[in-house]
Every structure is written in C-alpha cells, then in structure tokens.
Design a protein around this motif. Structure first.
Motif, mmCIF file in Angstrom:
data_model
loop_
_atom_site.group_PDB
_atom_site.id
_atom_site.type_symbol
_atom_site.label_atom_id
_atom_site.label_comp_id
_atom_site.label_asym_id
_atom_site.label_seq_id
_atom_site.Cartn_x
_atom_site.Cartn_y
_atom_site.Cartn_z
ATOM 1 N N ILE A 51 0.836 -1.203 0.000
ATOM 2 C CA ILE A 51 0.000 0.000 0.000
ATOM 3 C C ILE A 51 0.867 1.248 0.000
ATOM 4 N N SER A 52 1.953 1.231 0.765
ATOM 5 C CA SER A 52 2.839 2.395 0.828
ATOM 6 C C SER A 52 3.394 2.732 -0.553
ATOM 7 N N LYS A 53 3.813 1.711 -1.283
ATOM 8 C CA LYS A 53 4.351 1.949 -2.621
ATOM 9 C C LYS A 53 3.285 2.539 -3.537
ATOM 10 N N GLU A 54 2.093 1.963 -3.502
ATOM 11 C CA GLU A 54 0.992 2.465 -4.331
ATOM 12 C C GLU A 54 0.668 3.914 -4.001
ATOM 13 N N VAL A 55 0.599 4.226 -2.709
ATOM 14 C CA VAL A 55 0.237 5.577 -2.278
ATOM 15 C C VAL A 55 1.293 6.582 -2.725
ATOM 16 N N ILE A 56 2.561 6.243 -2.556
ATOM 17 C CA ILE A 56 3.629 7.180 -2.923
ATOM 18 C C ILE A 56 3.665 7.409 -4.434
ATOM 19 N N LEU A 57 3.490 6.344 -5.199
ATOM 20 C CA LEU A 57 3.582 6.477 -6.650
ATOM 21 C C LEU A 57 2.333 7.103 -7.273
ATOM 22 N N LYS A 58 1.169 6.756 -6.759
ATOM 23 C CA LYS A 58 -0.073 7.163 -7.425
ATOM 24 C C LYS A 58 -0.837 8.277 -6.718
ATOM 25 N N GLU A 59 -0.580 8.471 -5.423
ATOM 26 C CA GLU A 59 -1.324 9.496 -4.689
ATOM 27 C C GLU A 59 -0.379 10.506 -4.053
ATOM 28 N N TYR A 60 0.763 10.718 -4.699
ATOM 29 C CA TYR A 60 1.797 11.579 -4.143
ATOM 30 C C TYR A 60 1.348 13.017 -3.992
ATOM 31 N N ILE A 61 0.415 13.461 -4.825
ATOM 32 C CA ILE A 61 -0.033 14.857 -4.753
ATOM 33 C C ILE A 61 -0.635 15.156 -3.385
ATOM 34 N N PHE A 62 -1.353 14.177 -2.824
ATOM 35 C CA PHE A 62 -1.859 14.347 -1.463
ATOM 36 C C PHE A 62 -0.851 13.844 -0.435
#
Length: 403
Positions: A51-62
């Motif tokens: 999940i951390s990888k997904e969040v950093i790569l895809k939701e980095y704007i937030f």
C-alpha cells in the motif's frame, strides 16, 4: 541561556519516568515488562509495504504534500465506518473528527484547549502516565479518585463534584479523564452501569468526559461494552482513539471525536503545533482500512495476546508466593497490575530488578502525588511466552530476596 528565560509552562515539563527507567533496558539478557509497545509480529508488514508503494507512486499529490489540519477526508470516511460497525456510533460527519499525530497528541490538545492553572481534572488513581504528562504542562489541579474492580468509584466522583460546587468552583472542573476499556495501568474495565452513571453525571453537572480508548479492540474475554460516547449520544463526551495498537504505532494515527465546535477549536490548536498529521501515513492507513482485512488481523492479534496474558497470569500464580500479593486479571488490553504488601517499595526495587535481568514500571509512576508504591505494572504484549515465564520467575526471586 539564562535559566529564567524558560516559560512557566516549560518548567512544569518532566521527562517520562517510563522512558527514563527503561533507558538502559535494551540489554539482550534483560526481559522487559515495561513499555506498552505492540508485538511487531502483529504488524501486517507485507500489506502495508504494498500500500505504501501504491500511495507514494499514485497518490503523491496528497500523500507527500501538506494536508488539511482536520485530517485526510478518505481516512475520516473509513473511521466513520469503523466507529459505526464496531462501536455502534451513528450519524458522525467529517466535522466530528480530527485526525491527530498519535493519541498522545490528542491528549495534549485536550490540555491545550481546556486547562488553565486554576482548572481541575478528575482522574483515576492509578492513572495513565502519558495523560498526566500531557495535562500537567498546563498546570491544573488533579483530583484523584479510587479505581475499584469495576472501574471508577462513581460515588466519590460525584462527592468531589459537589465539593467543587459548594466552593463555587464547579466551572473550573474541565473534564473527567477515563480509560474505560482495560485501563492503563490497572487493566480494569469500567462496567456498563458505571458508564451510564458517568454519562448521567456529565449531563447533570454540565461537565465533560474525555474517554480514551486505545485498547478497546483488544478484548480477550467477555462481551464488548458500549462506549460512554455512545451511551451519552455524544453529549458532554469526547472520544479519543488510535490505530497504534491495532495497525502500527509507527504510523502515528490518532483521532478525536466530538461535537463540531470542540473539534474546530482543537483543530485551531493543532495548527500551531504541527499544521497537519502527515498525509502519507494517513493515506496508507485509509487504504489499509479499505482493504477490510484489519479485523481479521486483529482476531489473530487477540489470540497472540490472550495466550501471553494467560501465560503471565499462570506464571504469577506459580512464582509470586508473597502473602497479601494480588493482581488484576484483565479481560483485554496489555497490562496486569500487581499489588504487593505495603512494606514493598517497587521504585526502590527497580535497580535490583534490572540487575536480576527483568524490568517493570513501578506503581509510583502512575500517581499524581509523590507517594511510595508497593505496586508495579507488567506489560505482556512484547516479550515472548518463554520470556514471560522466565521474567516472572525472576520477579518472584527478587520479591523473596527483598522480603
């Protein structure tokens, strides 16, 4: 720097006695029942890593940006679902919730927005040291009340409230602080009858209850009891919660649930502290909650801790042979409270305990006065079952020697 440059508030600050006592307990041969740190094997590492990888790569704007002080809207949505499903708390909106940087910040914010040097706070005796540390910085007067087998002595609480009322100081009573589920340090659970009585007292005398519930999901025996917040339908109660004990303390996620006006005032105070709780950890927590597997994971955690608790209780029966010694048998949480005859001083014994290869927290740490204590808090969550057996055996030998 001149000593008189420090503020009055800073002069009230004290180092955590737990951290001081446990500073040099990282020795491999030493078995520690001191802190309340969760067993790392309960952390869902692989899922959190993905999940951390997904969040950093895809939701980095937030996730990698500054966020709203009030907290991640998606995490709030998930918390609202959890509070409804697990606690039966209905009709919550975003305005009822503030996400904090761990539950310790929530405690500090309660002190920050409510307490002055002429304020009163009612607490149990013993009481969670972290709460006392947070509140003490603001200089209130503590009113300690007895903790019985089923929680607060509610009659004593009402007597103290009436005493303040007779003195014309009832408005200075800012709140009653309660850990109703598996209290830290005592392990005691507040009964349903006493929860209802406390809720009634809060309405009757127009005072506030700060309900701190970090351990509610860690129940090993018995049925879940409704929160004071639910019983009171949110009136005159603020609920504090955290993901530290059920997901990971490293994420530093806590929350405050209360009336919108209170939450808004608390958010203003938080702006001056850290602007916002990190978006990265909030979004990771939100996406993990969305997976819906957290409560399956908690069930496994409960099995681990139940077994460790029983191991410690059995070891206490086996090795602590002091006449008059007794200990709590908690239905959940992380702690057992061991009471010894008055001739024992567990603070005095502490250094000898470390030499014997075992650590605990002396009971004196959990009282707001400077009393000596013959009690100790034992945490069973972090050591292995073999370490629990050996550690309690060492405590038994220590007690025999001290006696």
């Amino acid at each position: 720097m001149m000593e008189n440059s420090f503020s009055v508030m800073s002069q009230r600050l004290k180092s955590s006695i737990i951290r001081e006592l446990l500073r040099d307990t990282g020795v491999v041969s030493l078995i520690s029942f001191g802190g309340g740190a969760p067993d790392p094997e309960t952390f869902d590492r692989e899922a959190l890593a993905e999940i951390s990888k997904e969040v950093i790569l895809k939701e980095y704007i937030f996730a990698l940006q500054y966020g709203p002080t009030e907290g991640d809207p998606i995490l709030k949505d998930e918390y609202i679902k959890v509070l409804k499903e697990r606690n039966g708390i209905d009709n919550l909106k975003h305005e009822n919730i503030l996400i904090t940087t761990g539950s310790q910040q929530a405690l500090d914010l309660m002190g920050r927005i409510f307490l002055d040097t002429d304020s009163y706070v009612i607490v149990g005796h013993p009481v969670y040291l972290g709460a006392i540390s947070a509140f003490r910085a603001y200089g209130p007067k503590f009113i300690p009340v007895e903790i019985e087998e089923d929680g607060f002595n509610v009659n004593q609480i009402e007597e103290e409230i009436k005493r303040l009322d007779q003195k014309g100081e009832l408005k200075k009573l800012k709140f009653i602080y309660a850990v109703p589920n598996f209290d830290n340090p005592s392990g005691v659970t507040l009964s349903l009858e006493k929860r209802k009585a406390l809720a009634d007292l809060a309405i009757k005398y127009n005072t506030l209850i700060v309900e701190d519930d970090p351990y509610g999901e860690l129940r090993y025996e018995g049925e879940r009891i409704s929160s004071i917040y639910k019983i009171a339908e949110g009136h005159n109660v603020v609920l504090l919660n955290t993901l530290s004990k059920v997901m990971s303390p490293g994420l530093r996620i806590g929350l405050i649930v209360g009336e919108p006006k209170l939450v808004s005032k608390t958010a203003l105070a938080k702006q001056g502290v850290d602007l916002c709780t990190p978006g990265l950890t909030q979004r990771i927590a939100a996406r993990y909650l969305q997976k819906g597997t957290i409560f399956e994971r908690i069930n496994e955690t409960v099995k681990i801790y139940r077994s460790k608790k029983n191991k410690m209780l059995n070891a206490l029966d086996k090795y602590v042979k002091i006449n008059g010694a007794k200990w709590t048998k908690p239905d959940g949480g992380l702690f057992i409270w061991l009471e010894l005859p008055k001739k024992f001083d567990t603070m005095e014994m502490f250094e000898e305990a470390k030499k014997a290869g075992v650590a605990y927290i002396p009971g004196a740490a959990f009282y707001v006065d400077d009393r000596k204590s013959s009690e100790m808090r034992l945490s069973f969550c972090l050591p292995s079952e073999d370490e629990i057996e050996e550690g309690i055996k060492r405590i038994g030998h220590l007690l025999d020697t001290y006696r």
